[in-house]
Structure formats: structure tokens, C-alpha cells
Design a protein around this motif. Structure first.
Motif, mmCIF file in Angstrom:
data_model
loop_
_atom_site.group_PDB
_atom_site.id
_atom_site.type_symbol
_atom_site.label_atom_id
_atom_site.label_comp_id
_atom_site.label_asym_id
_atom_site.label_seq_id
_atom_site.Cartn_x
_atom_site.Cartn_y
_atom_site.Cartn_z
ATOM 1 N N LEU A 26 -58.519 6.700 -58.124
ATOM 2 C CA LEU A 26 -58.264 6.407 -56.717
ATOM 3 C C LEU A 26 -58.510 7.671 -55.905
ATOM 4 O O LEU A 26 -57.817 8.660 -56.092
ATOM 5 C CB LEU A 26 -56.829 5.921 -56.530
ATOM 6 N N ASN A 30 -54.566 6.732 -48.762
ATOM 7 C CA ASN A 30 -53.778 5.621 -48.243
ATOM 8 C C ASN A 30 -54.076 4.395 -49.111
ATOM 9 O O ASN A 30 -55.189 3.869 -49.088
ATOM 10 C CB ASN A 30 -54.174 5.357 -46.784
ATOM 11 N N TYR A 31 -53.072 3.964 -49.857
ATOM 12 C CA TYR A 31 -53.291 2.801 -50.713
ATOM 13 C C TYR A 31 -51.957 2.207 -51.126
ATOM 14 O O TYR A 31 -50.896 2.798 -50.920
ATOM 15 C CB TYR A 31 -54.099 3.181 -51.956
ATOM 16 N N ARG A 51 -46.372 1.507 -51.308
ATOM 17 C CA ARG A 51 -47.469 2.009 -50.479
ATOM 18 C C ARG A 51 -47.399 3.521 -50.406
ATOM 19 O O ARG A 51 -46.320 4.095 -50.305
ATOM 20 C CB ARG A 51 -47.367 1.410 -49.080
ATOM 21 N N ALA A 97 -54.608 -2.391 -57.193
ATOM 22 C CA ALA A 97 -54.646 -1.330 -56.180
ATOM 23 C C ALA A 97 -55.358 -1.831 -54.934
ATOM 24 O O ALA A 97 -56.388 -2.512 -55.025
ATOM 25 C CB ALA A 97 -55.368 -0.103 -56.732
ATOM 26 N N PRO A 99 -56.843 -0.119 -51.666
ATOM 27 C CA PRO A 99 -57.147 1.065 -50.863
ATOM 28 C C PRO A 99 -57.101 0.764 -49.367
ATOM 29 O O PRO A 99 -57.491 -0.318 -48.939
ATOM 30 C CB PRO A 99 -58.574 1.422 -51.284
ATOM 31 N N ARG A 100 -56.560 1.703 -48.623
ATOM 32 C CA ARG A 100 -56.547 1.610 -47.145
ATOM 33 C C ARG A 100 -55.907 0.311 -46.652
ATOM 34 O O ARG A 100 -56.342 -0.260 -45.654
ATOM 35 C CB ARG A 100 -57.960 1.745 -46.594
ATOM 36 N N TYR A 112 -56.269 -6.548 -52.440
ATOM 37 C CA TYR A 112 -56.317 -5.721 -53.652
ATOM 38 C C TYR A 112 -57.706 -5.788 -54.272
ATOM 39 O O TYR A 112 -58.177 -6.858 -54.665
ATOM 40 C CB TYR A 112 -55.242 -6.180 -54.641
#
Length: 125
Positions: A26, A30-31, A51, A97, A99-100, A112
Motif C-alpha cells: 500500500l 489515506n486508506y 481508516r 483495502a 485506497p483513498r 475496496y
């Protein structure tokens, strides 16, 4: 991005189980790391997420008060501590996961992008 889940198994009703998921690759700051589950014949559903940055946690109603989610910073591992398990918790559990991700989408499976392999949790006497 790779997600490696572990910790599933057979547990008696009322007992506890801890799932772990190690996330690698990753590259965003921000994820969210989350857990979903899928019981036989049912759709995959949100369970919990954490988060980052900030560490805010989010839970499905079915998990509130029984489950806890945490993150081990050093190795980017997310843990799901499940207490007071019952038969309705029986499912394959997946870590994922996002992301953003924005807060309003934390519980949305479509947010996700990356998924680990599932780990079976069976609650039975």
C-alpha cells in the motif's frame, strides 16, 4: 497490493477468535483496511474497518459491542478480535483495502480495491 489473512477456525458459541491480515504494497497515506464476510448462500457483507490516518473504526450493527478492530503500525497488520461468537457469525471472512476512501463509503464493498484470500470461521458446538 497483497493481503494475507489468517486466524480462522472452529470455535464454540460464546467463545472468541482473532483474525489478522497483513497488508503489503500500500503506497498511499489515506486508506481503510476492512473485514467482510460471506455466509453460504448470502452476499458478502461489511463487518468492520479501520481508516488511516487517524485510526477511526467502523462496525456493522451485528459486530458492534462484540468485535474490535485494530492496526499494528509497524507491519501494517489489521486485527479483528471477535468475542461472543454465535452461529450467525459462521462465514468466510475476507480482509480488504480501500485506497483513498471517503468516510461515507467505508461500509461499501465497492470501495475496496484489493482483497485477501478468505479464512473460514465456523461457530459450532
Amino acid at each position: 497490493v497483497q493481503l494475507q489473512a489468517s486466524g480462522g477456525g472452529l470455535v464454540q458459541p460464546g467463545n472468541s477468535l482473532r483474525l489478522s491480515c497483513e497488508a503489503s504494497g500500500l503506497s498511499v497515506s489515506n486508506y481503510a483496511l476492512g473485514w467482510f464476510r460471506q455466509a453460504p448462500g448470502k452476499e458478502r457483507e461489511f463487518v468492520a474497518a479501520i481508516r488511516w490516518p487517524g485510526g477511526a473504526t467502523y462496525f456493522a450493527d451485528s459486530a458492534k459491542g462484540r468485535f474490535a478492530i485494530s492496526r499494528t503500525n509497524a507491519k501494517n497488520i489489521v486485527n479483528l478480535q471477535m468475542n461472543g461468537l454465535n452461529s450467525e457469525d459462521t462465514a468466510v471472512y475476507f480482509c480488504a483495502a480501500a485506497p483513498r476512501v471517503i468516510v461515507s463509503q467505508i461500509r461499501n464493498i465497492n470501495a475496496y480495491s484489493y482483497w485477501g484470500q478468505g479464512t473460514q470461521v465456523t461457530v459450532s458446538s
